[in-house]
Design a protein around this motif. Sequence first.
Motif, short mmCIF file in Angstrom:
data_model
loop_
_atom_site.label_atom_id
_atom_site.label_comp_id
_atom_site.label_asym_id
_atom_site.label_seq_id
_atom_site.Cartn_x
_atom_site.Cartn_y
_atom_site.Cartn_z
N THR A 1 0.81 -1.21 0.00
CA THR A 1 0.00 0.00 0.00
C THR A 1 0.84 1.26 0.00
O THR A 1 0.31 2.36 -0.10
CB THR A 1 -0.91 0.03 1.24
OG1 THR A 1 -0.10 -0.03 2.42
CG2 THR A 1 -1.88 -1.14 1.23
N ARG B 1 -18.72 1.49 -13.81
CA ARG B 1 -18.81 0.46 -12.76
C ARG B 1 -20.26 0.07 -12.49
O ARG B 1 -20.56 -1.09 -12.22
CB ARG B 1 -18.15 0.98 -11.48
CG ARG B 1 -16.64 1.09 -11.56
CD ARG B 1 -16.04 1.53 -10.24
NE ARG B 1 -16.41 2.89 -9.90
CZ ARG B 1 -15.72 3.97 -10.28
NH1 ARG B 1 -14.65 3.83 -11.04
NH2 ARG B 1 -16.11 5.18 -9.92
N PRO C 1 -10.50 7.21 -4.69
CA PRO C 1 -11.53 6.21 -4.37
C PRO C 1 -12.81 6.80 -3.77
O PRO C 1 -13.90 6.27 -4.02
CB PRO C 1 -10.81 5.30 -3.37
CG PRO C 1 -9.37 5.38 -3.77
CD PRO C 1 -9.17 6.81 -4.20
N ASP D 1 -5.34 3.28 -7.86
CA ASP D 1 -5.66 1.99 -7.25
C ASP D 1 -6.56 2.18 -6.03
O ASP D 1 -6.94 3.31 -5.67
CB ASP D 1 -4.40 1.19 -6.94
CG ASP D 1 -3.52 1.80 -5.85
OD1 ASP D 1 -4.01 2.67 -5.09
OD2 ASP D 1 -2.34 1.40 -5.75
N LYS D 2 -6.90 1.09 -5.37
CA LYS D 2 -7.88 1.12 -4.28
C LYS D 2 -7.40 1.88 -3.06
O LYS D 2 -8.22 2.29 -2.22
CB LYS D 2 -8.26 -0.31 -3.90
CG LYS D 2 -9.03 -1.05 -4.99
CD LYS D 2 -9.38 -2.46 -4.56
CE LYS D 2 -10.16 -3.19 -5.66
NZ LYS D 2 -10.51 -4.58 -5.28
#
Length: 654
Positions: free
Chosen positions: A247, A381, A557, A631-632
């Motif tokens: 991360t 999404r 996010p 990314d997440k």
Amino acid sequence: MVAHDMVMTQASSRASTVPECPIFVGQSVPYCDSLTSICYQSYTDDNGISLRIALPKVTAAPFDSIIQIVAPIKYKWIGFSWGGTMAYVPLLVGWPNGNSVVHTSRIAFGLILPNPYANATYTQMKGSGANSTHWTLTVRAQGASQWYDSEGTLVTLNPNDAGTFAHAYSTRAVSQPARNTSAFNHHDSVGYPSIDLAAAQSASFDSWVASNLIPDTPPPTTVPAPTTLSSTVRPSSSPTGAVPIGTGVPSSCASAPEPRFSSKVASGWRAVKLAGGLTNPRALVLDSVGNVLVIENGKGIVGYSRGADACVTSSKTIVSQANLAHGIALSADGKTLFASSMTKVWSWSYDAATLSVSAQKELVVGMFAGGHTTRTLAIPRKYPNLLVVSHGSNGNFDYESIDPKTGRAAVKVFDLSAVPSGGYDYTTKGYQMGYGLRNSVGLAFDASGMLWAVENGSEGLTRTVNTTTTDLNEDNPGEEVNLLGDPSKPNTKWYGYPTCHSVWQPSAFPDQKFTIGDQFTLEPNATFDDAACKQRSTPAKLVMQAHSVPLGCEFSPDSSTLYVTFHGSSARGTPTGYKVVQVPFSKLGNGGFDPEASPSSADGYTDVWSNVDDAKCSMLDCFRPVGITVDKVGRLYVTSDGAAEGELYLLGKV
């Protein structure tokens, strides 16, 4: 030969197109060179640049030719296109190097630095050289009378007709004048000479070649390009496995070379280079196991596997297809890969564990072959059965695109659950998600599912009021952040292009008091004026510095931030862009999102990652952010297609 964001437009399209740069069109005349006795058809533009062609007596291609370029010494490179466009055509580029000249065979598969091209070869002839006032390049050309276009169709020159060619030039020197693999900056201007090939033919051609050819000077271009544009998929029997990618942001990656250029980041951020040596990298996506999939224009789709520290451990060409221009997307389940060329969209079945694809299908066909070429793709999404395709204009001003039926300067949506045999025809099928969008390369969905786009504004604007013309180009029009809305519902709104443009610098308008974000027209009159723009056009939610060239965007996010890549441009007196910026967003009471700043704000975004001094940037001297994905955990993955080196970076908070 490299445009800011568009291909040199073919002559057949120029009638309805106002060009990015000054254009010179002319007819050829006979000319005989006293030094070599070679007789040409010759064209000379208003800058004193001469382009000359001689042919043998032939009735059809393939055929050899002799081409001569003569230029004043202030022009540091000249590019010649055999097909009247920049992309998908053999290019001859030459430049002075001391008392000698260097030439290179190139081809461009998009709006980027042309790649070396092995299918056309050039051999220097007597008379080539440079002095204090001019330089001359004379070469025999082989393999330049035929080539494959973006569809993989063979294109052939007619030796019995007047061919329309193209040339481009720059007063800025190439980076390595002694090497024919050198990078070079975008052109200052272009021209479209018409050269009479029938009149250029002579029975003396073979004797001219025999008496003037200088073999093996300089060495041939060393990096080959594919003969055709066919697609090759790369299966694999050795899975990479799902490797954890952590991360954090490493301080450096031992597997990557040093960053090509120094940079600066906002407080609390870090930028690390993941990979170098990429081939014109454009858009990118992350797959389900953390591989980074990148469109490398002129090469195909390349997958970069990463280790636990997020650094790249290996790379693999997944799809070898040179004409993939920019767009790439993955289905919600990660099992279908999408990519686009200038004219088509394809899909493949995709296996992230093995970085392999199979079962290529055509989904969308019939997009315009020219103009802005990117064709960005996105999959909502909330609606995984929908495919969003962005299609730019055919040039700086595409007046025909005012009719949404052209499909240009627009964003459209297609239903993936009902693709017809042979794919959707782009212009007649699907539904609109907005038009009057000059070149909305960056697309992103916020957390509520709404579609946003960033738009590149026009160049070279002037405004004429009561016969008085004002140059607006330095700081107008503003680049735009536009809300396109719910992708499951057609959006028939017009966003202004090519008639209405957004104000960035109000003080540039002596005739009218504007505010940032207002819309204006170039020649207000009784039929259509600034008030008509306000009534009919959908304004941007936020505007940004003119000529920044936003090419990518992606939300954090939680959609509290929209990250935007500024590719950068020297279209104004002082270059600008060449950075990644962040636009703060707020959640609304209805569950949607909007920029925190008002549409009239000049401070609606701040820098995240930038070159040390973007005012000194060019294609050669700085990194140029293109694609971006998040990314997440909120880390940014950014490609740079700077002419010095294609690079992949990771940005994150530390």
